[in-house]
Design an enzyme around this catalytic site. Structure first.
Site, PDB file in Angstrom:
ATOM      1  N   CYS A 304      35.022  73.268  79.625  1.00 26.88           N
ATOM      2  CA  CYS A 304      35.052  74.606  79.041  1.00 26.88           C
ATOM      3  C   CYS A 304      36.265  74.781  78.136  1.00 26.88           C
ATOM      4  O   CYS A 304      37.374  74.411  78.507  1.00 26.88           O
ATOM      5  CB  CYS A 304      35.091  75.623  80.175  1.00 26.88           C
ATOM      6  SG  CYS A 304      35.104  77.314  79.611  1.00 26.88           S
ATOM      7  N   MET A 387      27.575  74.067  78.675  1.00 28.90           N
ATOM      8  CA  MET A 387      26.405  74.780  78.162  1.00 28.90           C
ATOM      9  C   MET A 387      26.776  75.580  76.915  1.00 28.90           C
ATOM     10  O   MET A 387      25.908  76.082  76.210  1.00 28.90           O
ATOM     11  CB  MET A 387      25.817  75.684  79.248  1.00 28.90           C
ATOM     12  CG  MET A 387      25.220  74.911  80.414  1.00 28.90           C
ATOM     13  SD  MET A 387      23.963  73.722  79.894  1.00 28.90           S
ATOM     14  CE  MET A 387      22.586  74.840  79.625  1.00 28.90           C
ATOM     15  N   ARG A 400      24.048  81.666  76.500  1.00 27.99           N
ATOM     16  CA  ARG A 400      25.144  82.116  77.331  1.00 27.99           C
ATOM     17  C   ARG A 400      26.401  82.394  76.508  1.00 27.99           C
ATOM     18  O   ARG A 400      27.117  83.332  76.745  1.00 27.99           O
ATOM     19  CB  ARG A 400      25.451  81.021  78.361  1.00 27.99           C
ATOM     20  CG  ARG A 400      26.499  81.452  79.322  1.00 27.99           C
ATOM     21  CD  ARG A 400      26.745  80.412  80.391  1.00 27.99           C
ATOM     22  NE  ARG A 400      27.702  80.988  81.314  1.00 27.99           N
ATOM     23  CZ  ARG A 400      28.221  80.342  82.329  1.00 27.99           C
ATOM     24  NH1 ARG A 400      27.875  79.123  82.570  1.00 27.99           N
ATOM     25  NH2 ARG A 400      29.093  80.930  83.110  1.00 27.99           N
ATOM     26  N   GLU A 414      32.182  77.040  72.969  1.00 30.46           N
ATOM     27  CA  GLU A 414      33.210  77.255  73.988  1.00 30.46           C
ATOM     28  C   GLU A 414      33.144  76.157  75.040  1.00 30.46           C
ATOM     29  O   GLU A 414      33.511  76.347  76.193  1.00 30.46           O
ATOM     30  CB  GLU A 414      33.055  78.643  74.628  1.00 30.46           C
ATOM     31  CG  GLU A 414      33.458  79.760  73.686  1.00 30.46           C
ATOM     32  CD  GLU A 414      33.314  81.161  74.289  1.00 30.46           C
ATOM     33  OE1 GLU A 414      33.488  81.321  75.509  1.00 30.46           O
ATOM     34  OE2 GLU A 414      33.034  82.094  73.512  1.00 30.46           O
TER      35      GLU A 414
END
Ligand code: RVP
Length: 486
Positions: A304, A387, A400, A414
């Site tokens: 992330c 993701m 998302r 991100e």
């Protein structure tokens, strides 16, 4: 200035569990826990809803080992329904009619023998063209005929006094029937004696192997599903397909529209609805009145980049403890999602107030995760990606991290795309993870998760203390199954 009077926030490496007097042997610690209003697991572990982590393969293995897999949503609603059904049917007691191998009374003994060999079964119900059960034939019935009468009809060789059971039979009753009558399979019939399924001794024994498994009230494996905050259709379809828990899958759930929609989804389904992700006390307050669980994590994930890209986030120990302060008062379970590298991190998350933990990178390298093994410089890896990475956003409707104005080239990702060491079976990874967590409970002297959450205390760790905690001043010669240098 007022702005610079900032509160401290902590993450895994900043803290350690304070050792306490203990009479708890690690293997005695009970790690069962509630992850949502109606779902209790035998181990406090979930696998992340990511397209390189959880599809039906990993979800089945997670549930068999006592945890919960959460299917990702980079797939169509129809594909998702198939995936849910795969998990739900994996350990089914009753083999469905369409999957039962049957024989016809006019077939020859030789034919049926060959068919059973081909299909890998050792017996078959004999049915007429209306599916009425006439008898049952097994290897034992056939054997005497193979010498002298292999072209005799099955009708002659079969056992015609068939022990059957009705739909809805329990494993215990089926087993009793099999013991009483010394048989290995029981056809399930409707009230007109037509075949609707089959229960086998082998199937029952297989289920017993996984005595720790996470099962619903019908004995099927449990499964979670990620649902976008505004995906009512996906939510309803998942619910109808039998998903046990829906996870509202949003990078920042503290948003009026997301919460309103989650509340509506909650009201329209039978499944539990866990809302996330959040990372603050205020966000927790906004969801605890309706959520069946809250998931915590703003930016801790290994893949992330939210914190670097957006400048926002909450170090995970602080985030979990803020949310847990609020959620525990409303009796809402908390799931700590992301950033867990070692079993020690996982049990620290529980000490901070989580009821269960969710991991991505820890499981992405297992056999059961999607994707194949790749070799680089003689070492084995599997692909693992966020993701919110360009690749994942491109290959799915995964919104998302997507903003409305993003077009294909305009993504502001991100997350990153990466590789993670190949690890072998999920069962061995879980064994290390849960084993380490239990040992942590032993050091604190707590025999169960609720007690551990109450009793555990943290100490603050300095940079020197952090160095001391890892292997130091040595060269590691053999890889440990639960430690690799970061
Ligand atoms: P980790 O276990 O540290 O690999 O973290 C997994 C978690 O990271 C997921 O459950 C999810 O909350 C988060 N995630 C997934 N994709 C991304 C991203 O692209 N930023 N983050």
């Amino acid at each position: 200035s007022e702005k610079l009077r900032v509160p401290e926030s902590l993450t895994f490496d900043d803290v350690l569990l304070r050792p306490m007097e203990s009479h708890v042997e690690p293997d005695e610690a009970n790690v069962s826990t509630r992850v949502s209003t109606n779902v209790t697991l035998n181990i406090p572990v979930l696998s992340a809803a990511m397209d390189t982590v959880t599809e039906s393969g990993l979800a089945i293995a997670m549930a068999r080992n006592g945890g919960l897999g959460v299917l990702h949503r980079n797939m169509t609603v129809d594909e998702m329904v198939v995936e849910i059904e795969r998990v739900k049917r994996a350990d089914e007691l009753v083999i469905r009619r369409e999957d039962v191998v049957t024989a016809e009374p006019e077939q020859t003994v030789r034919e049926v023998d060959e068919m059973m060999e081909r299909e890998g079964v050792s017996g078959a119900p004999v049915v007429d063209e209306d599916d009425t059960v006439l008898g049952i034939i097994s290897g034992t019935d056939i054997r005497p005929y193979l010498e002298v009468g292999e072209s005799d009809e099955v009708r002659k060789a079969m056992t015609d006094e068939v022990i059957t059971a009705a739909e809805g039979v329990t494993a215990r009753d089926a087993l009793e029937l099999m013991y009483d009558h010394k048989i290995e399979r029981v056809p399930i019939v409707d009230d007109e004696n037509r075949l609707v399924g089959l229960v086998t001794m082998q199937g029952i024994l297989q289920r017993r192997e996984h005595e720790n498994a996470a099962r619903d009230d019908d004995g099927a494996l449990r499964v979670g599903v990620a649902v976008g905050p505004f995906e009512d259709d996906r939510a309803r379809a998942a619910d109808e397909a039998g998903a046990d828990v829906l996870f509202i899958d949003c990078a920042h759930a503290h948003n009026r529209n997301v919460i309103d929609s989650a509340r509506e989804i909650r009201a329209s389904v039978d499944a539990d609805v866990v809302v996330g992700n959040v990372g603050t006390r205020e966000a927790a307050k906004a969801v605890v009145d309706f959520a069946d669980g809250v998931k915590v994590g703003i930016g801790p994930g290994s893949i992330c980049t939210t914190r670097v890209v957006t400048g926002a986030g909450m170090p995970q120990i602080t985030a979990v403890s803020e949310v847990a302060d609020v959620a525990s008062r409303h009796d809402v379970p908390v799931i700590a999602d992301g950033g867990i590298r070692y079993s020690g991190d996982a049990i620290k998350a529980v000490a901070a107030g989580a009821d269960a933990v969710m991991l991505g990178s820890y499981f992405a390298g297992t056999d059961e995760a999607p994707g194949r093994v790749i070799t680089m410089n003689g070492k084995k890896y599997k692909q693992y990606r966020g993701m919110g990475s360009v690749g994942a956003m491109r290959s799915g409707g995964g919104d998302r991290y997507l903003k409305e104005e993003d077009d294909d080239e305009g993504f502001v990702p991100e997350g990153v795309e990466a590789a993670t060491p190949y690890k072998g079976t999920l069962a061995s990874e879980l064994h290390q993870l849960v084993g380490g967590m239990k040992s942590g409970m032993g050091y604190v002297g707590a025999a169960a998760i609720p007690e551990f959450k109450e009793r555990s205390r943290f100490v603050r760790v300095s940079a020197a203390g952090q160095t001391e905690g890892h292997p130091h001043d040595v060269m590691i010669t053999d890889e440990a199954p639960n430690y690799s240098p970061q």
